[in-house]
Motif scaffolding. Structure first.
Motif, PDB file in Angstrom:
ATOM      1  N   GLN A 128       0.865  -1.104   0.000  1.00  0.00           N
ATOM      2  CA  GLN A 128      -0.114   0.051   0.007  1.00  0.00           C
ATOM      3  C   GLN A 128       0.806   1.282  -0.100  1.00  0.00           C
ATOM      4  O   GLN A 128       1.686   1.414   1.043  1.00  0.00           O
ATOM      5  CB  GLN A 128      -0.875   0.100   1.108  1.00  0.00           C
ATOM      6  N   VAL A 129       0.759   2.084  -1.152  1.00  0.00           N
ATOM      7  CA  VAL A 129       1.535   3.223  -1.163  1.00  0.00           C
ATOM      8  C   VAL A 129       0.642   4.526  -0.330  1.00  0.00           C
ATOM      9  O   VAL A 129      -0.504   4.507  -0.645  1.00  0.00           O
ATOM     10  CB  VAL A 129       1.730   3.942  -2.636  1.00  0.00           C
ATOM     11  N   ILE A 138      -4.012  10.076   6.557  1.00  0.00           N
ATOM     12  CA  ILE A 138      -3.412   9.214   5.696  1.00  0.00           C
ATOM     13  C   ILE A 138      -4.839   8.875   4.557  1.00  0.00           C
ATOM     14  O   ILE A 138      -5.888   8.786   5.488  1.00  0.00           O
ATOM     15  CB  ILE A 138      -2.620   7.971   6.095  1.00  0.00           C
ATOM     16  N   ALA A 139      -4.744   8.564   3.488  1.00  0.00           N
ATOM     17  CA  ALA A 139      -5.947   8.644   2.603  1.00  0.00           C
ATOM     18  C   ALA A 139      -6.544   9.717   2.948  1.00  0.00           C
ATOM     19  O   ALA A 139      -6.220  10.837   2.928  1.00  0.00           O
ATOM     20  CB  ALA A 139      -6.610   7.384   2.677  1.00  0.00           C
ATOM     21  N   SER A 149     -11.443   1.850  11.773  1.00  0.00           N
ATOM     22  CA  SER A 149     -12.510   2.226  10.599  1.00  0.00           C
ATOM     23  C   SER A 149     -12.232   1.542   9.391  1.00  0.00           C
ATOM     24  O   SER A 149     -11.078   1.013   8.919  1.00  0.00           O
ATOM     25  CB  SER A 149     -12.087   3.832  10.167  1.00  0.00           C
ATOM     26  N   VAL A 150     -13.361   1.269   8.588  1.00  0.00           N
ATOM     27  CA  VAL A 150     -13.260   0.522   7.340  1.00  0.00           C
ATOM     28  C   VAL A 150     -13.846   1.909   6.383  1.00  0.00           C
ATOM     29  O   VAL A 150     -14.026   2.956   6.529  1.00  0.00           O
ATOM     30  CB  VAL A 150     -14.065  -0.685   6.981  1.00  0.00           C
ATOM     31  N   ASN A 185      -8.635  -0.829   6.976  1.00  0.00           N
ATOM     32  CA  ASN A 185      -8.227  -1.556   5.584  1.00  0.00           C
ATOM     33  C   ASN A 185      -6.799  -1.238   5.302  1.00  0.00           C
ATOM     34  O   ASN A 185      -6.053  -2.058   4.844  1.00  0.00           O
ATOM     35  CB  ASN A 185      -9.056  -0.652   4.582  1.00  0.00           C
ATOM     36  N   ILE A 186      -6.274   0.121   5.633  1.00  0.00           N
ATOM     37  CA  ILE A 186      -5.102   0.251   5.314  1.00  0.00           C
ATOM     38  C   ILE A 186      -3.850  -0.530   5.945  1.00  0.00           C
ATOM     39  O   ILE A 186      -3.088  -1.088   5.259  1.00  0.00           O
ATOM     40  CB  ILE A 186      -4.791   1.829   5.717  1.00  0.00           C
ATOM     41  N   MET A 187      -3.999  -0.802   7.177  1.00  0.00           N
ATOM     42  CA  MET A 187      -3.380  -1.838   8.034  1.00  0.00           C
ATOM     43  C   MET A 187      -3.278  -3.171   7.497  1.00  0.00           C
ATOM     44  O   MET A 187      -2.399  -3.881   7.888  1.00  0.00           O
ATOM     45  CB  MET A 187      -3.662  -1.603   9.552  1.00  0.00           C
TER      46      MET A 187
END
Ligand code: GLP
Length: 240
Positions: A128-129, A138-139, A149-150, A185-187
């Motif tokens: 994930q960039v 982030i995002a 969170s999702v 999601n990112i993690m």
């Protein structure tokens, strides 16, 4: 977290590319989590140049993007899908049907978030960039977003609207809401590559690397990721 400090934006982009190339070479069917913003443009330019020169292929690759402005559709040149096509997808051989991003124009926004969360489950990311907002977002996960969170809809903060207004004709044109992958999601990505350049990111980079792990600084959650690399220039690293 592995921290690599380089002198220039170009050097940051080249280092980021070498991480990306390793992932794509190791698995020609890899899933890439991609980001928008000015920070990753140099990485994408390196990917395009390498594709053209060395024939590195993205035919089996899938991509998932972090976020999209709510209310903008694919024809808007301010939309993140437009950004991705213009800066990367149109210049490599990735199949358009394998590129994924939230639909900013979705009529049923919750259904769109649910669809995207299910997609992320189906397509576990190899990398994930990320860029980072000057307030540590982030995002589009703004300060205060729960770590659990999702994908959800967010109200953008005034500071993000102001930062991003440089891409629009006027600040009034910046959408006030966006769809974004959540922090959970990112993690879930196997590997995280976060990039930062410029003095205006120094405070956020400090929070990312050395600050307390707190929802007040969304990027600080990355301290808990087992495989996270930060590549930044000296200006962004100046408070470390
Ligand atoms: C936006 C994006 C983020 C990005 C941030 C920083 O808010 N949603 O994903 O990291 O801007 O952008 P830039 O790279 O232009 O500084």
């Amino acid at each position: 977290m592995k921290v690599i400090v380089v002198k220039t934006y170009d050097e940051m982009s080249r280092e980021a590319f070498s991480v990306m190339k390793e992932v794509v070479t190791a698995n020609p069917r890899a899933v890439l989590g991609l980001a928008t913003g000015s920070t990753p443009i140099g990485l994408y330019q390196n990917m395009i140049a390498d594709h053209e020169k060395n024939g590195t292929s993205y035919r089996g690759i899938s991509t998932v993007n972090l976020d999209e402005y709510a209310g903008l559709d694919v024809t808007s040149d301010q939309s993140y899908i437009y950004f991705m096509r213009h800066n990367l997808f149109d210049h490599i051989d990735v199949k358009p049907e394998n590129t994924h991003i939230e639909n900013g124009k979705a009529a049923d926004r919750q259904a769109e978030c649910d669809r995207y969360n299910a997609l992320l489950e189906e397509l576990p990311r190899d990398i994930q960039v990320l860029g980072i907002g000057s307030n540590g977002h982030i995002a589009f996960n703004e300060p205060g977003t729960p770590f659990g969170s999702v994908t959800h809809i967010v109200d953008l903060t005034e500071s993000t609207i102001k930062d991003n207004s440089r891409m629009f004709a006027s600040i009034d044109e910046v959408p006030r809401q966006a769809f974004t992958m959540g922090l959970k999601n990112i993690m879930n990505a196997k590997k995280i590559l976060i990039l930062a350049n410029g003095a205006n990111k120094a405070k956020a980079v400090y929070g990312l690397v050395r600050g307390e792990v707190t929802e007040k600084v969304p990027a600080s959650i990355l301290q808990l990721h087992p495989d996270c690399t930060l590549i930044c220039d000296e200006a962004a690293a100046s408070l470390l």
